[in-house]
Design an enzyme around this catalytic site. Structure first.
Site, PDB file in Angstrom:
ATOM      1  CE1 TYR A 159      -8.392   1.472   6.404  1.00  0.00           C
ATOM      2  CE2 TYR A 159      -8.055   1.929   8.744  1.00  0.00           C
ATOM      3  CZ  TYR A 159      -7.949   1.069   7.658  1.00  0.00           C
ATOM      4  OH  TYR A 159      -7.394  -0.182   7.824  1.00  0.00           O
ATOM      5  CG  ASP A 254      -4.885   7.454   1.654  1.00  0.00           C
ATOM      6  OD1 ASP A 254      -5.014   6.910   2.765  1.00  0.00           O
ATOM      7  OD2 ASP A 254      -5.037   6.846   0.570  1.00  0.00           O
ATOM      8  CE  LYS A 282      -9.605   1.098  -0.937  1.00  0.00           C
ATOM      9  NZ  LYS A 282     -10.286   0.032  -0.211  1.00  0.00           N
TER      10      LYS A 282
HETATM   11  P1  KE4 Z   1      -5.539  -1.522   2.372  1.00  0.00           P
HETATM   12  O1  KE4 Z   1      -4.386  -1.755   3.308  1.00  0.00           O
HETATM   13  O2  KE4 Z   1      -6.857  -2.009   2.938  1.00  0.00           O
HETATM   14  O3  KE4 Z   1      -5.282  -2.006   0.942  1.00  0.00           O
HETATM   15  O4  KE4 Z   1      -5.686   0.066   2.195  1.00  0.00           O
HETATM   16  C1  KE4 Z   1      -5.819   0.877   3.356  1.00  0.00           C
HETATM   17  C2  KE4 Z   1      -6.494   2.181   2.969  1.00  0.00           C
HETATM   18  C3  KE4 Z   1      -5.728   3.325   2.845  1.00  0.00           C
HETATM   19  N1  KE4 Z   1      -6.277   4.506   2.490  1.00  0.00           N
HETATM   20  C4  KE4 Z   1      -7.601   4.604   2.241  1.00  0.00           C
HETATM   21  C5  KE4 Z   1      -8.173   5.940   1.849  1.00  0.00           C
HETATM   22  C6  KE4 Z   1      -8.439   3.465   2.350  1.00  0.00           C
HETATM   23  O5  KE4 Z   1      -9.771   3.581   2.107  1.00  0.00           O
HETATM   24  C7  KE4 Z   1      -7.875   2.229   2.708  1.00  0.00           C
HETATM   25  C8  KE4 Z   1      -8.706   0.972   2.868  1.00  0.00           C
HETATM   26  N2  KE4 Z   1     -10.102   1.123   2.633  1.00  0.00           N
HETATM   27  C9  KE4 Z   1     -10.965   0.178   3.342  1.00  0.00           C
HETATM   28  C10 KE4 Z   1     -12.437   0.510   3.085  1.00  0.00           C
HETATM   29  N3  KE4 Z   1     -12.769   1.858   3.057  1.00  0.00           N
HETATM   30  C11 KE4 Z   1     -10.660  -1.221   2.934  1.00  0.00           C
HETATM   31  C12 KE4 Z   1     -11.680  -2.241   3.354  1.00  0.00           C
HETATM   32  C13 KE4 Z   1     -11.203  -3.049   4.511  1.00  0.00           C
HETATM   33  O6  KE4 Z   1     -10.576  -2.481   5.453  1.00  0.00           O
HETATM   34  O7  KE4 Z   1     -11.482  -4.267   4.485  1.00  0.00           O
END
Ligand code: KE4
Length: 442
Positions: A159, A254, A282
């Protein structure tokens, strides 16, 4: 999920006092789609209503009904120092006295940028944004601008945020282009995305052989954290590096989850593979909204206003968020921090594995430093297809039983578990003790 297991689970769900959370959830659903501001928070895959959190400190969360939990979600990764770390909190309070956003450059943005470049030798220049999604979306645009190619290749189960070109499912037959995996994603956007199975270098090789002339980048979570935690096979990342270099394709790591999590220099340091672009998020915001993407000067000087590739953001480099990030990284670069995180994570992982063994429950674990996962299947789990073999009903029962006993894991099998520097050995012992009781009931 069978009828009896469903009713048993329902009983477990009701046991935790949650009248106030339930009331707030009803109110929330009136004003917010699904009652949450991010889907995974809604408990849809484990059942029941989400807990509304009122405060958190160290390793603990307190919900609206006064229940206290040991937190292994860590806000999906950022809270590596635990919640309300005194140094980070004090720095944010100080910064807020001088205003919250200027829309103009500040010295501390330079400080955070330099800290990121010092931690990641592959990053000579970095742009700060406000989320992981923004970071990855922008990195892909830069890769397309740099290579003058449009197609991208990603891996099933990884993701990268919710930009259109990532919300795709594998086209019919591995080597065809992607299909939209969400309404609102135009076929044209999905049609530029190839997908391959994680760890399947042969599939990547055959796609590159066929499509390299239009492939701008291959993007990968160097340690996958969004299908549960799945580790790269020995040499998978290095082979991606060789293949991309041979065909002028940019390699994007990523590291939104793994950056500053698995070690100070992220997964690229652990596996000693150098990507062309790295995406972060994060942890670098210390719990406030920060994302970042960076790479060589030659690539990053394409980004406006230095170059023609446009990307912008009102709150990019926000003074409070950058302050929280700087103070968090300062704590993380102290000696012994990652060893302590790894010890605590091992204590948890080995404890859960022992509880599962004693109960005769198939439980496949993965762990790199304080990034860990557990699947209710014999395994091995090496990609999305094998991750989906996990018994998600059993995971839902595990989740609610553990919640009732005061430990809060991700409300989805396909996420990660994190310890923080605030978790003590006694905290983890408590969780493991509960797990011995819980696994016997799964
Ligand atoms: P954000 O846009 O949520 O800050 O980051 C997106 C993203 C990009 N790349 C990786 C590897 C990620 O894991 C994420 C976001 N992670 C999720 C949970 N695995 C965030 C939680 C959510 O969607 O509420």
């Amino acid at each position: 999920m069978g009828g009896s297991r469903k009713s048993e689970l329902k009983k477990e769900i009701e046991i935790v006092k949650r009248a106030t959370s339930n009331k707030l959830f009803r109110q929330a659903q009136r004003y917010i789609p699904g009652g949450v501001n991010s889907p995974v928070r809604a408990f849809r895959s484990v059942g029941g209503n989400p807990l509304f959190i009122t405060r958190a400190r160290g390793a603990r969360l307190t919900d609206a009904d006064g229940n206290v939990y040991l937190d292994y979600v860590a806000s999906w990764g950022p809270m590596i120092l635990g919640h309300a770390h005194p140094v980070v909190t004090r720095a944010i309070q100080q910064a807020a006295r001088h205003g919250t956003s200027y829309g103009a450059p500040t010295e501390r943005e330079v400080t955070l940028a330099r800290m990121i470049c010092d931690a990641f030798p592959s990053i000579e220049k970095v742009r700060l944004v406000s989320s992981g999604t923004e970071a990855v979306m922008s990195a892909v645009r830069v890769a397309r601008g740099f290579t003058k190619r449009d197609a991208i290749l990603k891996f099933e189960g990884c993701y990268h945020g919710h930009a259109d070109h990532f919300l795709v499912k594998a086209g019919s037959g591995a080597a065809t282009l992607g299909l939209p995996d969400s309404p609102g994603v135009p076929k044209a956007a999905a049609g530029q995305t190839l997908t391959a199975a994680y760890n399947d270098i042969a599939a990547v090789r055959s796609m590159v052989r066929k499509h390299w002339r239009k492939l701008a980048c291959i993007i990968v979570e160097p340690i996958a954290g969004n299908m549960g935690v799945v580790l790269p096979h020995e040499d998978f990342l290095r082979q991606l590096r060789t293949l991309t270099r041979q065909h002028g394709i940019l390699l994007i790591f990523d590291e939104v989850i793994s950056g500053f999590r698995v070690t100070y220099g992220g997964a690229q340091t652990v596996y000693d593979v150098t990507p062309d672009l790295t995406c972060l998020g994060k942890i670098i915001g210390g719990g406030l909204p920060v994302g970042a993407y960076g790479g060589s000067q030659a690539i990053m000087d394409l980004v406006a206003p230095a170059g023609p590739v446009y990307q912008a953001g009102t709150l990019s480099g926000n003074p409070l968020a950058v302050t929280a990030g700087i103070e968090t990284l300062k704590q993380l670069r102290k000696s012994g921090v990652y060893e302590k995180l790894a010890r605590r994570s091992t204590q948890l992982g080995e404890g859960l594995a022992k509880a599962a063994r004693h109960a005769g429950i198939p439980f496949y674990q993965t762990r790199v430093g304080s990034l860990m996962g557990g699947f209710f299947t014999d395994g091995p789990v090496v990609n999305y297809v094998s991750a989906k073999q996990s018994d998600t009903t059993r995971y839902a029962k595990f989740f609610h039983h553990m919640l009732k006993r005061g430990s809060y894991f991700a409300p989805s099998q396909f996420e990660a578990a994190f310890v923080s520097t605030a978790h003590t050995a006694a905290d983890v012992d408590r969780t493991v003790e509960a797990a011995h009781e819980v696994f016997r009931r799964l």
